[in-house]
Design a protein around this motif. Structure first.
Motif, PDB file in Angstrom:
ATOM      1  N   SER A  86       0.810  -1.220   0.000  1.00 19.91           N
ATOM      2  CA  SER A  86       0.000   0.000   0.000  1.00 19.91           C
ATOM      3  C   SER A  86       0.845   1.274   0.000  1.00 19.91           C
ATOM      4  CB  SER A  86      -0.971  -0.003   1.178  1.00 19.91           C
ATOM      5  OG  SER A  86      -0.280  -0.056   2.403  1.00 19.91           O
ATOM      6  N   MET A  87       2.114   1.176   0.399  1.00 22.55           N
ATOM      7  CA  MET A  87       2.977   2.360   0.409  1.00 22.55           C
ATOM      8  C   MET A  87       4.084   2.277  -0.642  1.00 22.55           C
ATOM      9  SD  MET A  87       3.184   3.286   4.444  1.00 22.55           S
ATOM     10  CE  MET A  87       2.982   1.676   5.200  1.00 22.55           C
ATOM     11  N   VAL A  88       3.918   1.361  -1.609  1.00 19.13           N
ATOM     12  CA  VAL A  88       4.900   1.228  -2.693  1.00 19.13           C
ATOM     13  C   VAL A  88       4.573   2.244  -3.770  1.00 19.13           C
ATOM     14  CG1 VAL A  88       5.776  -0.293  -4.514  1.00 19.13           C
ATOM     15  CG2 VAL A  88       5.365  -1.203  -2.221  1.00 19.13           C
ATOM     16  N   GLU A  89       5.580   3.040  -4.111  1.00 18.30           N
ATOM     17  CA  GLU A  89       5.421   4.063  -5.144  1.00 18.30           C
ATOM     18  C   GLU A  89       5.920   3.589  -6.502  1.00 18.30           C
ATOM     19  OE1 GLU A  89       7.922   6.923  -3.350  1.00 18.30           O
ATOM     20  OE2 GLU A  89       6.511   7.401  -1.745  1.00 18.30           O
ATOM     21  N   TYR A  90       6.841   2.619  -6.486  1.00 18.56           N
ATOM     22  CA  TYR A  90       7.504   2.178  -7.712  1.00 18.56           C
ATOM     23  C   TYR A  90       7.891   0.719  -7.544  1.00 18.56           C
ATOM     24  CZ  TYR A  90      11.335   1.632 -11.067  1.00 18.56           C
ATOM     25  OH  TYR A  90      12.156   1.175 -12.063  1.00 18.56           O
TER      26      TYR A  90
END
Length: 100
Positions: free
Chosen positions: A49-53
């Motif tokens: 849920s907090m992965v940007e890439y």
């Protein structure tokens, strides 16, 4: 970029939360996240849920995890944004993982 590990022995769940970019820089930390646990778990949750890439190295790390974890254990990939979820589906990860 970091990883946090939480376990719930009562529910037999280990959760690996990834923060920031999920790429090769997290290789050792990610592998240690599931291989250094004191016991095998029935369910492993990879909280994205907090992965940007996410890059191809991350896909390889997930496959390595799948191969290292007991086949009776369920691996859930949760919280991925629409773009990352699309990458997982195109890569047919829904055949090896429970994508939520």
């Amino acid at each position: 970029m970091s990883i946090s590990i939480t376990v719930n022995d009562a529910k037999d769940i280990a959760t690996i939360t990834i923060i920031g970019s999920f790429d090769f820089s997290l290789f050792n930390e990610f592998r240690a996240g599931y291989s250094d646990l004191t016991k095998p778990y029935k369910t492993y949750v990879v909280d994205m849920s907090m992965v940007e890439y996410l890059d191809s190295a991350a896909l390889g790390m997930l496959l390595s995890m799948r191969n290292a974890i007991d086949t009776d254990s369920n691996i859930q990939l949760t919280g991925a944004n629409a773009f990352i979820k699309n990458i997982l589906m195109i890569s047919r990860f829904d055949k090896r993982f429970d994508i939520q």
